[in-house]
Design an enzyme around this catalytic site. Structure first.
Site, PDB file in Angstrom:
ATOM      1  N   ARG A 104       9.987   1.947   5.798  1.00 21.45           N
ATOM      2  CA  ARG A 104       9.278   3.061   4.987  1.00 21.45           C
ATOM      3  C   ARG A 104       9.995   4.501   4.889  1.00 21.45           C
ATOM      4  O   ARG A 104       9.726   5.137   3.906  1.00 21.45           O
ATOM      5  CB  ARG A 104       7.807   3.190   5.518  1.00 21.45           C
ATOM      6  CG  ARG A 104       6.880   2.072   5.134  1.00 21.45           C
ATOM      7  CD  ARG A 104       5.454   1.811   5.576  1.00 21.45           C
ATOM      8  NE  ARG A 104       4.789   1.159   5.013  1.00 21.45           N
ATOM      9  CZ  ARG A 104       3.448   0.874   5.549  1.00 21.45           C
ATOM     10  NH1 ARG A 104       3.031   1.319   6.646  1.00 21.45           N
ATOM     11  NH2 ARG A 104       2.865  -0.024   4.884  1.00 21.45           N
ATOM     12  N   LYS A 114      -6.628 -17.662   1.954  1.00 16.40           N
ATOM     13  CA  LYS A 114      -7.947 -17.714   1.275  1.00 16.40           C
ATOM     14  C   LYS A 114      -8.193 -17.451  -0.037  1.00 16.40           C
ATOM     15  O   LYS A 114      -7.525 -16.697  -0.639  1.00 16.40           O
ATOM     16  CB  LYS A 114      -8.823 -16.738   1.846  1.00 16.40           C
ATOM     17  CG  LYS A 114      -9.396 -17.386   3.469  1.00 16.40           C
ATOM     18  CD  LYS A 114     -10.371 -16.129   3.836  1.00 16.40           C
ATOM     19  CE  LYS A 114     -10.903 -16.647   5.334  1.00 16.40           C
ATOM     20  NZ  LYS A 114     -12.009 -15.709   5.884  1.00 16.40           N
ATOM     21  N   GLY A 160       0.942  -8.526   0.726  1.00 14.56           N
ATOM     22  CA  GLY A 160       0.474  -9.569   1.750  1.00 14.56           C
ATOM     23  C   GLY A 160       1.653 -10.091   2.697  1.00 14.56           C
ATOM     24  O   GLY A 160       2.581  -9.533   2.641  1.00 14.56           O
ATOM     25  N   GLY A 180      -1.954  -3.676   0.545  1.00 11.56           N
ATOM     26  CA  GLY A 180      -3.228  -3.447  -0.268  1.00 11.56           C
ATOM     27  C   GLY A 180      -3.139  -2.875  -1.738  1.00 11.56           C
ATOM     28  O   GLY A 180      -3.666  -3.258  -2.624  1.00 11.56           O
TER      29      GLY A 180
HETATM   30  P1  AMP Z   1      -2.441 -13.853   3.242  1.00 17.89           P
HETATM   31  O1  AMP Z   1      -2.718 -12.664   3.968  1.00 17.89           O
HETATM   32  O2  AMP Z   1      -3.611 -14.051   2.125  1.00 17.89           O
HETATM   33  O3  AMP Z   1      -1.344 -13.782   2.407  1.00 17.89           O
HETATM   34  O4  AMP Z   1      -2.447 -14.943   4.013  1.00 17.89           O
HETATM   35  C1  AMP Z   1      -1.369 -15.215   4.951  1.00 17.89           C
HETATM   36  C2  AMP Z   1      -1.563 -16.450   6.042  1.00 17.89           C
HETATM   37  O5  AMP Z   1      -2.122 -17.610   5.351  1.00 17.89           O
HETATM   38  C3  AMP Z   1      -0.413 -16.765   6.882  1.00 17.89           C
HETATM   39  O6  AMP Z   1      -0.903 -16.251   8.016  1.00 17.89           O
HETATM   40  C4  AMP Z   1      -0.314 -18.140   6.856  1.00 17.89           C
HETATM   41  O7  AMP Z   1      -0.136 -18.684   8.189  1.00 17.89           O
HETATM   42  C5  AMP Z   1      -1.739 -18.413   6.181  1.00 17.89           C
HETATM   43  N1  AMP Z   1      -1.679 -19.733   5.679  1.00 17.89           N
HETATM   44  C6  AMP Z   1      -0.804 -20.313   5.022  1.00 17.89           C
HETATM   45  N2  AMP Z   1      -0.923 -21.614   4.620  1.00 17.89           N
HETATM   46  C7  AMP Z   1      -2.032 -21.946   5.267  1.00 17.89           C
HETATM   47  C8  AMP Z   1      -2.681 -23.340   5.470  1.00 17.89           C
HETATM   48  N3  AMP Z   1      -2.221 -24.376   4.918  1.00 17.89           N
HETATM   49  N4  AMP Z   1      -3.505 -23.502   6.332  1.00 17.89           N
HETATM   50  C9  AMP Z   1      -4.198 -22.235   6.998  1.00 17.89           C
HETATM   51  N5  AMP Z   1      -3.397 -20.987   6.896  1.00 17.89           N
HETATM   52  C10 AMP Z   1      -2.529 -20.809   5.949  1.00 17.89           C
END
Ligand code: AMP
Length: 395
Positions: free
Chosen positions: A35, A197, A353, A376
């Site tokens: 940063r 999610k 993310g 974010g």
């Molecule tokens: P995000 O912050 O929404 O980008 O989510 C990232 C997280 O999703 C990471 O920590 C990954 O470990 C998790 N992730 C990716 N694929 C899977 C999966 N098949 N099952 C559970 N968690 C997952």
């Protein structure tokens, strides 16, 4: 878009909101200087023009004044990176600070103490913003990481510089990169949406669906889609209350002729653990007691093919549990495909993310077109929102 390249800063004091919310270890050493490096071009431009720089930032989430969150800890690192000995003001407002700012000479840099030592910062307090505004002649926002917050130093302060407010080079680059993906993009455009999610990415998908040709859905969120299409997903992560949303997205994509690509095979594990037993199985036929934790080999080939055909690529979210080596292959192969497409002339933006963590961890950061600095903030831009920090400069 008015950027700092539109003016000359000779004899001017530039008050810059930067995002120096850097990670510190137990000895208060900065463990990732990204940063600070990212703000360097803006700072250098002002110094080279013959002006002076006043830097303001927050660090962490202090409760009042807390020494562990003092920006004093990072004075040396900034001095080393910029190549100028940085002065420090022990409060971001007040008579002493105004004095230091007054006496600042061309070519010098003053860093203010953590803005969030004053609760007025996060409250977006107008009086506090006005006090900050007294320190400089020109206001610059170069803090993309906080541009989605209407805080005193990121948004409210801009009204005290009606004719003298500009985008810093970092913030301008963030906006341009997103425009290169969502407005002035070369087709075909492919968005890769991964992560845990569906619920956290619904608004992103709905906003980009009009602007892309392909959406690759991977990671944990894919299973909600696979289930609503009638697949058997075993114990894979799934948001049952979002099945109808997933169906809506599939319908919308069909109507708009956007191709949705889901995994066809997965690496399934009998536990959420590096030590789990694994097997490759069809994404729509995962046995009970097993959960999909990474994309399978056929999926990786398919996703790579779509990426190779793309001229514009947006990547948001890992497509497997990349933090565990056993389930990182899909994310690495996807990253490699994006790197190859970029080398062939595609524009690639990674942002918003955990994919940013993944590109850094696997060494892709220098081989894609742009890696966003704001998690974010980038997500909100992808959702189609106008960020208050950006709007305040535009007005
Ligand atoms: P995000 O912050 O929404 O980008 O989510 C990232 C997280 O999703 C990471 O920590 C990954 O470990 C998790 N992730 C990716 N694929 C899977 C999966 N098949 N099952 C559970 N968690 C997952």
């Amino acid at each position: 878009m008015k950027t700092i390249n539109d003016i000359n800063f000779e004899n001017k004091k530039a008050l810059i909101r930067v995002d120096f919310n850097v990670p510190l270890n137990d000895e208060f050493q900065v463990t990732d200087t990204t940063r600070i490096e990212a703000a360097k071009p803006t700072i250098l431009k002002i110094l080279e023009d013959g002006g002076s720089v006043i830097l303001m930032s927050h660090l962490g989430r202090p409760n009042g004044v807390e020494d562990r969150f003092s920006l004093n800890h990072i004075v040396k690192v900034i001095s080393d990176i910029i190549g100028v000995q940085v002065k420090f003001a022990h409060d971001c407002i007040g008579d002493d600070t105004e004095n230091l700012a007054d006496k600042l000479e061309n070519g010098e840099i003053l860093l203010l103490e953590n803005l969030r030592f004053h609760p007025e910062e996060k409250a977006g307090d107008k009086n506090f913003a006005e006090k900050l505004s007294k320190l400089g002649d020109i206001y610059i926002n170069d803090a993309f990481g906080t541009a989605h917050r209407a805080h005193a130093s990121t948004t409210i302060i801009a009204q005290f510089f009606p004719e003298n407010k500009y985008f810093g080079l970092l913030l301008a680059k963030e906006i341009e990169s997103l425009n290169a993906v969502l407005s002035d993009s070369k087709k075909p455009v492919t968005a890769i949406i991964g992560g845990a999610k569906v619920s956290s990415k619904i608004d992103v998908i709905k906003n980009i669906i009009d602007k892309v040709d392909n959406i690759i859905i991977g990671g944990g969120m894919a299973y909600t889609f696979i289930k609503v299409k009638g697949g058997k997903i075993g114990d894979s992560i799934c948001e049952d209350d979002k099945l109808d949303v997933a169906q809506d997205i599939l319908n919308l994509a069909k109507q708009k002729k956007v191709r949705i690509h889901l995994p066809i095979d997965v690496i399934a594990a009998d536990a959420f653990s590096e030590k789990a037993n694994t097997q490759i199985c069809p994404a729509n036929d995962i046995p009970d007691g097993w959960q999909g934790l990474d994309a399978g080999p056929k999926t990786n080939v398919g996703f790579s093919f779509v990426i190779a055909e793309s001229k514009t690529i947006l990547w948001n979210g890992p497509i497997g549990v990349f933090e565990m080596e056993k389930f990182a292959k899909g994310t690495i192969e996807l990253g490699n495909a994006i790197v190859d497409a970029t080398a062939d002339g595609a524009f690639s933006l990674v942002g918003g993310g955990d994919s940013v963590a993944a590109v850094k961890q696997f060494g892709f950061a220098d081989k894609v077109s742009y890696v966003s600095t704001g998690g974010g903030a980038m997500l909100e831009m992808l959702e189609g929102k106008t960020l208050p920090g950006i709007e305040a400069i535009m007005k």
